[in-house]
Design a protein around this motif. Structure first.
Motif, PDB file in Angstrom:
ATOM      1  N   ILE A  75      -3.902 -15.201   4.310  1.00 49.90           N
ATOM      2  CA  ILE A  75      -3.777 -14.007   3.473  1.00 49.90           C
ATOM      3  C   ILE A  75      -2.306 -13.639   3.292  1.00 49.90           C
ATOM      4  O   ILE A  75      -1.844 -13.369   2.174  1.00 49.90           O
ATOM      5  N   GLN A  76      -1.549 -13.651   4.382  1.00 49.50           N
ATOM      6  CA  GLN A  76      -0.130 -13.269   4.316  1.00 49.50           C
ATOM      7  C   GLN A  76       0.661 -14.228   3.434  1.00 49.50           C
ATOM      8  O   GLN A  76       1.482 -13.806   2.616  1.00 49.50           O
ATOM      9  N   GLN A  77       0.416 -15.550   3.595  1.00 52.46           N
ATOM     10  CA  GLN A  77       1.182 -16.498   2.790  1.00 52.46           C
ATOM     11  C   GLN A  77       0.798 -16.418   1.320  1.00 52.46           C
ATOM     12  O   GLN A  77       1.668 -16.494   0.447  1.00 52.46           O
ATOM     13  N   ALA A  78      -0.476 -16.244   1.025  1.00 52.94           N
ATOM     14  CA  ALA A  78      -0.894 -16.134  -0.374  1.00 52.94           C
ATOM     15  C   ALA A  78      -0.248 -14.929  -1.036  1.00 52.94           C
ATOM     16  O   ALA A  78       0.236 -15.006  -2.173  1.00 52.94           O
ATOM     17  N   GLN A  79      -0.222 -13.800  -0.330  1.00 51.95           N
ATOM     18  CA  GLN A  79       0.398 -12.603  -0.895  1.00 51.95           C
ATOM     19  C   GLN A  79       1.900 -12.796  -1.066  1.00 51.95           C
ATOM     20  O   GLN A  79       2.479 -12.398  -2.084  1.00 51.95           O
ATOM     21  N   SER A  80       2.537 -13.407  -0.074  1.00 56.24           N
ATOM     22  CA  SER A  80       3.970 -13.651  -0.156  1.00 56.24           C
ATOM     23  C   SER A  80       4.305 -14.609  -1.294  1.00 56.24           C
ATOM     24  O   SER A  80       5.285 -14.407  -2.023  1.00 56.24           O
ATOM     25  N   ASN A  81       3.486 -15.625  -1.478  1.00 53.67           N
ATOM     26  CA  ASN A  81       3.785 -16.628  -2.504  1.00 53.67           C
ATOM     27  C   ASN A  81       3.509 -16.134  -3.915  1.00 53.67           C
ATOM     28  O   ASN A  81       4.206 -16.537  -4.856  1.00 53.67           O
ATOM     29  N   ILE A  82       2.538 -15.268  -4.098  1.00 54.80           N
ATOM     30  CA  ILE A  82       2.322 -14.743  -5.447  1.00 54.80           C
ATOM     31  C   ILE A  82       3.507 -13.851  -5.828  1.00 54.80           C
ATOM     32  O   ILE A  82       3.936 -13.829  -6.997  1.00 54.80           O
ATOM     33  N   HIS A 102       2.110 -24.084   0.849  1.00 55.57           N
ATOM     34  CA  HIS A 102       1.434 -24.411  -0.402  1.00 55.57           C
ATOM     35  C   HIS A 102       0.350 -23.418  -0.803  1.00 55.57           C
ATOM     36  O   HIS A 102      -0.232 -23.552  -1.887  1.00 55.57           O
ATOM     37  N   ILE A 103       0.033 -22.448   0.040  1.00 57.08           N
ATOM     38  CA  ILE A 103      -1.104 -21.560  -0.209  1.00 57.08           C
ATOM     39  C   ILE A 103      -0.754 -20.487  -1.247  1.00 57.08           C
ATOM     40  O   ILE A 103       0.229 -19.753  -1.094  1.00 57.08           O
ATOM     41  N   VAL A 104      -1.558 -20.414  -2.308  1.00 53.32           N
ATOM     42  CA  VAL A 104      -1.485 -19.329  -3.295  1.00 53.32           C
ATOM     43  C   VAL A 104      -2.910 -18.897  -3.615  1.00 53.32           C
ATOM     44  O   VAL A 104      -3.861 -19.637  -3.353  1.00 53.32           O
ATOM     45  N   PRO A 105      -3.093 -17.725  -4.183  1.00 56.29           N
ATOM     46  CA  PRO A 105      -4.460 -17.292  -4.494  1.00 56.29           C
ATOM     47  C   PRO A 105      -5.090 -18.150  -5.587  1.00 56.29           C
ATOM     48  O   PRO A 105      -4.415 -18.578  -6.528  1.00 56.29           O
ATOM     49  N   TYR A 106      -6.387 -18.403  -5.452  1.00 55.34           N
ATOM     50  CA  TYR A 106      -7.152 -18.887  -6.591  1.00 55.34           C
ATOM     51  C   TYR A 106      -7.495 -17.654  -7.420  1.00 55.34           C
ATOM     52  O   TYR A 106      -8.129 -16.711  -6.913  1.00 55.34           O
ATOM     53  N   ILE A 107      -7.078 -17.648  -8.681  1.00 53.04           N
ATOM     54  CA  ILE A 107      -7.244 -16.444  -9.514  1.00 53.04           C
ATOM     55  C   ILE A 107      -8.329 -16.685 -10.547  1.00 53.04           C
ATOM     56  O   ILE A 107      -8.191 -17.532 -11.439  1.00 53.04           O
ATOM     57  N   ARG A 108      -9.423 -15.960 -10.407  1.00 46.00           N
ATOM     58  CA  ARG A 108     -10.458 -15.997 -11.444  1.00 46.00           C
ATOM     59  C   ARG A 108      -9.893 -15.416 -12.740  1.00 46.00           C
ATOM     60  O   ARG A 108      -9.116 -14.461 -12.717  1.00 46.00           O
TER      61      ARG A 108
END
Length: 593
Positions: free
Chosen positions: A521-528, A540-546
């Motif tokens: 969760i932390q890395q996805a938020q940081s990367n977006i 490499h983790i980012v959110p999958y965005i519908r």
């Protein structure tokens, strides 16, 4: 380990039909194409009797081994001697090593041709399709393989009124009836050299070893295979023989030389090694082959349902698709058909969420088809488990790479092609089956399911360490090697001190599924946020965005190709400094010692 022995007696985890549960003596996880093809290559070159390959696609001139794993230096140099010592430790003979060194390109056709020249019986079942996704047309592939003595048969068993657009999607190999490979990786690239299945764990943005024929960069590719020894190898071989014999009998009623698989009784593990319980499971559509005409085989669907029903704490999924409806060739779920088997699977997953199970999913941002179908499937989970979603029990991610050159930062999606499920850090399935109608009902597929808490937890940690960028390639490579031995629980406690220290660090960060989820969760938020500020990603983790949720992220999402592909104005020029991933090359020396 008593837990494994107790588990065998518990039939609720296993499919009751088709192949039985086996006690295995060795199993190794092969994460991403570089590790997988390196292992396949040396096994092919060392083969003595047979190599049987069931494949969805194949590119004959694709290099299986690249960079310093092929040649680490000039003859006689320390680096080259370390490489040769490492290959000798893997059981390669001196004549096989000479071929390794002298062969300019360790391509699929060159390696298999060498095996044939040694007297090995090499046979390939290749899906015969009307639309060819791989580099050469199916007849050209067949001709290239047959030119070096390989028996290649184009399998068109799916071309019936009932399955006109189905595929024969299995990716399974046996060598000498003693070693098997099962997973999601084909020895191929796409027509223009893109989507090269060979990739490193670092998924380097501009790796020139993965350059397309037109000079552009190939997309990163995350995938997985498993290799094993023991009685279940005979089941993988039996699957190949069943398909081979059924196809030849359909074409020639007088066919009188059926292939016979090896016997599982000849491969019983020693009582001195730790047992790994495993079952080979399949999807065989009905009325495709004579050995499964009336009802087909659906044991992959069966074990998924059983595992989801038994989940108490966590479900971790990586998959190419997540469809509840049948894709008919148009990129909209509005023009599709409901799929009963997938509705059942989605119901089981929603029920797990509603009883408090944490579900973590990794899906590609830019699947080749059907992104809107995945969005549709995710919406259904949101609707059926709203309280769990609100509590953060469902998290969905994708993978991306980035590169800064001068003042510009570039982003690309990493294609997620792996088909993995890990339940409660105890049960694992890996194979070719996607989470859609094709994987569960309409295509020919093969997976393995296994129960071993040490290895299940270790696999989840290795995958997340790669995706989060928490360990270099050297560490990941060496841990995978360690876990691939017999008695994995004991060997994980006896690593050398440096590796043991790294593994303990990963256990501290990732050992508990809930703590690992917090890091995601932390890395996805940081990367977006990094994307919005045009900064390089961490891991490499980012959110999958519908697409229907794009406004929440203030990101444009395309219905077919997602969002990451649209962040760059142009492709990135090649950086010659990224010809290989240096840290992984150092793993040769470490793993040889």
């Amino acid at each position: 380990m008593s837990v494994e022995k107790n588990f065998v007696a518990n039939s609720e985890w296993w499919a009751p039909t088709d192949f039985p549960v086996r006690e295995m003596q060795r199993l190794a996880f092969l994460i991403d194409g570089r590790t997988t093809m390196l292992e396949m290559c040396h096994r092919f070159l060392s083969a003595k009797e047979t190599i049987y390959i069931a494949s969805w696609g194949l590119t004959p001139d694709m290099p299986m081994v690249r960079g310093k794993h092929h040649r680490a230096g000039e003859d006689g140099t320390p680096d080259q001697e370390v490489l040769l010592s490492w290959l000798r430790d893997k059981g390669m003979s001196e004549s096989d090593l000479r071929f390794w060194q002298k062969c300019e390109v360790l391509s699929v056709v060159n390696v298999l041709g060498y095996a044939v020249a040694k007297g090995v019986d090499v046979r390939i079942l290749l899906w015969d399709t009307l639309k060819v996704p791989f580099q050469a047309g199916r007849k050209q592939v067949k001709e290239a393989l047959e030119a070096v003595g390989v028996q290649c048969v184009l399998d068109d068993s799916q071309l019936t009124i009932e399955h006109p657009i189905a595929s024969l999607h299995q990716k399974a190999i046996t060598v000498d009836g003693q070693i098997a490979f099962v997973g999601g990786i084909d020895l191929m690239t796409e027509a223009d050299g893109d989507h090269d299945r060979w990739d490193t764990k670092g998924h380097v943005y501009n790796n020139i070893l993965r350059t397309r024929k037109d000079g552009k960069l190939s997309y990163g590719w995350h995938d997985m295979h498993v290799t094993f020894e023991g009685p279940a190898v005979a089941d993988v071989e039996a699957n190949f023989c069943q398909r081979w014999n059924a196809l030849h009998l359909r074409r020639d009623a007088n066919f009188s030389e059926p292939l016979q698989p090896s016997s599982p009784e000849d491969q019983q593990p020693s009582n001195q090694v730790e047992k790994i319980q495993m079952q080979v499971v399949r999807t065989i559509p009905r009325n495709t082959y004579t050995f499964a005409l009336e009802d087909g085989i659906a044991t992959i669907m069966d074990v998924y349902q059983r595992a989801f029903a038994r989940a108490q704490r966590s479900i971790y999924l990586e998959n190419q698709y997540f469809w509840r409806r049948t894709y008919l060739g148009l990129e909209t779920p509005l023009v599709s058909l409901p799929t009963e088997v997938m509705e059942q699977l989605f119901t089981s997953l929603a029920e797990a969420l509603n009883r408090g199970v944490t579900v973590t999913m990794l899906l590609p941002d830019n699947p080749n088809v059907g992104r809107d179908f995945t969005d549709d499937g995710l919406k259904l989970l949101w609707e059926r488990a709203p309280e769990a979603v609100a509590a953060g029990k469902l998290q969905v991610y994708t993978l991306a790479s980035s590169l800064q050159q001068e003042e510009t930062v570039y982003y690309r999606p990493i294609y997620i092609h792996a088909k993995i499920a890990i339940v409660d850090d105890q049960w694992v399935t890996i194979g070719s089956a996607n989470l859609n109608n094709r994987g569960m009902r309409d295509d020919a597929e093969i997976n393995v399911a296994l129960y071993h808490p040490t290895m299940a937890r270790g696999l989840r940690m290795l995958l997340l360490a790669e995706h989060l960028g928490l360990a270099d390639e050297d560490t990941l490579f060496r841990v995978v090697q360690t876990m691939g031995r017999t008695d994995p629980s004991e060997h994980l406690q006896k690593m050398d001190s440096d590796l043991q220290q790294e593994w303990q660090r990963l256990e501290h960060l990732l050992g508990e599924p809930e703590a690992a989820m917090d890091l995601l969760i932390q890395q996805a938020q940081s990367n977006i946020q990094a994307v919005k500020e045009r900064r390089v990603l961490s891991g490499h983790i980012v959110p999958y965005i519908r697409r229907d949720l794009a406004q929440e992220y203030d990101i444009n999402v395309d219905a077919a190709s997602g969002w990451l592909d649209h962040l760059n104005d142009k492709d990135t020029p090649l950086n010659e400094q990224s010809s290989d991933d240096i840290s992984e090359e150092q793993s040769i020396e470490a793993s040889a010692s």
